[in-house]
Scaffold this motif. Structure first.
Motif, PDB file in Angstrom:
ATOM      1  N   HIS A  24       0.827  -1.202   0.000  1.00 38.97           N
ATOM      2  CA  HIS A  24       0.000   0.000   0.000  1.00 38.97           C
ATOM      3  C   HIS A  24       0.865   1.257   0.000  1.00 38.97           C
ATOM      4  CE1 HIS A  24      -2.303   3.219   2.040  1.00 38.97           C
ATOM      5  NE2 HIS A  24      -3.258   2.812   1.224  1.00 38.97           N
ATOM      6  N   ALA A  25       1.891   1.255   0.854  1.00 35.85           N
ATOM      7  CA  ALA A  25       2.776   2.422   0.949  1.00 35.85           C
ATOM      8  C   ALA A  25       3.494   2.679  -0.368  1.00 35.85           C
ATOM      9  CB  ALA A  25       3.784   2.217   2.082  1.00 35.85           C
ATOM     10  N   GLU A  29       2.770   5.772  -2.817  1.00 32.63           N
ATOM     11  CA  GLU A  29       3.940   6.637  -2.637  1.00 32.63           C
ATOM     12  C   GLU A  29       3.907   7.338  -1.278  1.00 32.63           C
ATOM     13  OE1 GLU A  29       4.261   9.081  -6.148  1.00 32.63           O
ATOM     14  OE2 GLU A  29       4.835   7.358  -7.372  1.00 32.63           O
ATOM     15  N   LEU A  30       3.816   6.536  -0.228  1.00 31.01           N
ATOM     16  CA  LEU A  30       3.747   7.035   1.143  1.00 31.01           C
ATOM     17  C   LEU A  30       5.015   6.647   1.893  1.00 31.01           C
ATOM     18  CD1 LEU A  30       0.053   5.924   1.798  1.00 31.01           C
ATOM     19  CD2 LEU A  30       0.857   8.230   1.202  1.00 31.01           C
ATOM     20  N   PRO A  31       6.067   7.419   1.754  1.00 25.69           N
ATOM     21  CA  PRO A  31       7.349   7.022   2.360  1.00 25.69           C
ATOM     22  C   PRO A  31       7.301   6.871   3.876  1.00 25.69           C
ATOM     23  CG  PRO A  31       7.537   9.199   1.320  1.00 25.69           C
ATOM     24  CD  PRO A  31       6.184   8.662   1.004  1.00 25.69           C
ATOM     25  N   ASP A  32       6.561   7.708   4.583  1.00 30.13           N
ATOM     26  CA  ASP A  32       6.510   7.594   6.046  1.00 30.13           C
ATOM     27  C   ASP A  32       5.840   6.287   6.472  1.00 30.13           C
ATOM     28  OD1 ASP A  32       7.843  10.006   6.521  1.00 30.13           O
ATOM     29  OD2 ASP A  32       5.975  11.151   6.442  1.00 30.13           O
ATOM     30  N   GLU A  33       4.781   5.898   5.761  1.00 31.52           N
ATOM     31  CA  GLU A  33       4.121   4.622   6.066  1.00 31.52           C
ATOM     32  C   GLU A  33       5.080   3.464   5.814  1.00 31.52           C
ATOM     33  OE1 GLU A  33       0.686   2.208   3.867  1.00 31.52           O
ATOM     34  OE2 GLU A  33      -0.121   3.900   4.997  1.00 31.52           O
ATOM     35  N   PHE A  34       5.816   3.532   4.714  1.00 31.12           N
ATOM     36  CA  PHE A  34       6.784   2.493   4.360  1.00 31.12           C
ATOM     37  C   PHE A  34       7.870   2.393   5.437  1.00 31.12           C
ATOM     38  CE2 PHE A  34      10.719   1.173   2.237  1.00 31.12           C
ATOM     39  CZ  PHE A  34      10.323  -0.013   1.648  1.00 31.12           C
ATOM     40  N   VAL A  35       8.479   3.509   5.764  1.00 32.61           N
ATOM     41  CA  VAL A  35       9.585   3.532   6.716  1.00 32.61           C
ATOM     42  C   VAL A  35       9.126   3.095   8.105  1.00 32.61           C
ATOM     43  CG1 VAL A  35      11.263   5.044   7.860  1.00 32.61           C
ATOM     44  CG2 VAL A  35      10.878   5.236   5.400  1.00 32.61           C
ATOM     45  N   THR A  62      14.195   6.329   0.833  1.00 30.14           N
ATOM     46  CA  THR A  62      12.799   6.165   0.442  1.00 30.14           C
ATOM     47  C   THR A  62      12.150   7.506   0.120  1.00 30.14           C
ATOM     48  OG1 THR A  62      12.662   4.171   1.791  1.00 30.14           O
ATOM     49  CG2 THR A  62      10.585   5.190   1.137  1.00 30.14           C
ATOM     50  N   HIS A  63      12.432   8.522   0.909  1.00 33.58           N
ATOM     51  CA  HIS A  63      11.867   9.851   0.645  1.00 33.58           C
ATOM     52  C   HIS A  63      12.416  10.440  -0.665  1.00 33.58           C
ATOM     53  CE1 HIS A  63      10.280   9.737   4.748  1.00 33.58           C
ATOM     54  NE2 HIS A  63       9.454  10.672   4.326  1.00 33.58           N
ATOM     55  N   ARG A  64      13.596   9.991  -1.074  1.00 32.16           N
ATOM     56  CA  ARG A  64      14.175  10.474  -2.323  1.00 32.16           C
ATOM     57  C   ARG A  64      13.622   9.732  -3.545  1.00 32.16           C
ATOM     58  NH1 ARG A  64      19.068   9.548  -1.106  1.00 32.16           N
ATOM     59  NH2 ARG A  64      19.552   7.842  -2.486  1.00 32.16           N
ATOM     60  N   PRO A  67       8.563   9.036  -4.003  1.00 27.68           N
ATOM     61  CA  PRO A  67       7.666   9.971  -4.696  1.00 27.68           C
ATOM     62  C   PRO A  67       7.965  10.006  -6.204  1.00 27.68           C
ATOM     63  CG  PRO A  67       8.541  10.955  -2.694  1.00 27.68           C
ATOM     64  CD  PRO A  67       9.310   9.677  -2.923  1.00 27.68           C
ATOM     65  N   GLY A  68       6.960   9.667  -6.984  1.00 24.44           N
ATOM     66  CA  GLY A  68       7.125   9.625  -8.440  1.00 24.44           C
ATOM     67  C   GLY A  68       7.485   8.254  -8.980  1.00 24.44           C
ATOM     68  N   ALA A  69       7.834   7.315  -8.100  1.00 27.75           N
ATOM     69  CA  ALA A  69       8.267   5.995  -8.549  1.00 27.75           C
ATOM     70  C   ALA A  69       7.139   5.190  -9.199  1.00 27.75           C
ATOM     71  CB  ALA A  69       8.861   5.206  -7.388  1.00 27.75           C
ATOM     72  N   MET A  70       5.904   5.492  -8.868  1.00 28.43           N
ATOM     73  CA  MET A  70       4.779   4.711  -9.369  1.00 28.43           C
ATOM     74  C   MET A  70       4.028   5.422 -10.500  1.00 28.43           C
ATOM     75  SD  MET A  70       4.848   1.917  -7.652  1.00 28.43           S
ATOM     76  CE  MET A  70       6.413   1.703  -6.831  1.00 28.43           C
TER      77      MET A  70
END
Length: 136
Positions: A24-25, A29-35, A62-64, A67-70
């Motif tokens: 989901h993260a 593109e939810l880096p805080d959820e992922f981390v 992850t924050h770098r 975002p935009g990876a998907m």
């Protein structure tokens, strides 16, 4: 089902939920959820071999990149096997598949391995490696 089997099934469901949250993260593109899924001292090796040590380094990476990876594709993850090393430590083998937003497969599958530890009732990612699957 006895109590031990029931507890084991509950843990497998919780582990599967960690992988679903990871999916989901990434998809959203939810880096805080992922981390937030990682233990503070976790290690992670990306699918391209980059080694990251500790949640802070994982977060910066992850924050770098997330975002935009998907924008062109997405990924799905399926838990294939859970090996309990101890009742509170598990090696989790998953299958990653990459898709266009129209549902067409993209590239090779991934074969992540997640070592997780249960701490304070929550399963956390501790040592992870994603590997691209190349048919030989």
């Amino acid at each position: 089902m006895d109590t031990a089997e029931s507890a084991r099934q509950t843990d497998i469901e919780a582990i599967t939920q960690v992988v679903a949250t990871l999916e989901h993260a990434q998809q959203n593109e939810l880096p805080d959820e992922f981390v937030g899924l990682f233990r503070a001292d976790a290690i992670w090796t990306t699918g391209h071999g980059r080694r990251l040590f500790g949640r802070e380094e994982i977060s910066a990476f992850t924050h770098r990149v997330l975002p935009g990876a998907m924008k062109d594709s997405t990924a799905t993850y399926e838990v294939e096997y859970v090996l309990f090393i101890r009742p509170d430590v598990a090696a989790v083998k998953a299958r990653a598949r990459y898709w266009t937003h129209d549902g067409e497969p993209v590239g090779n599958a991934g074969s992540p391995l997640y070592v997780m530890a249960k701490e304070d009732g929550h399963w956390r990612l501790v040592a992870c490696q994603n590997t691209e699957v190349i048919d030989v």
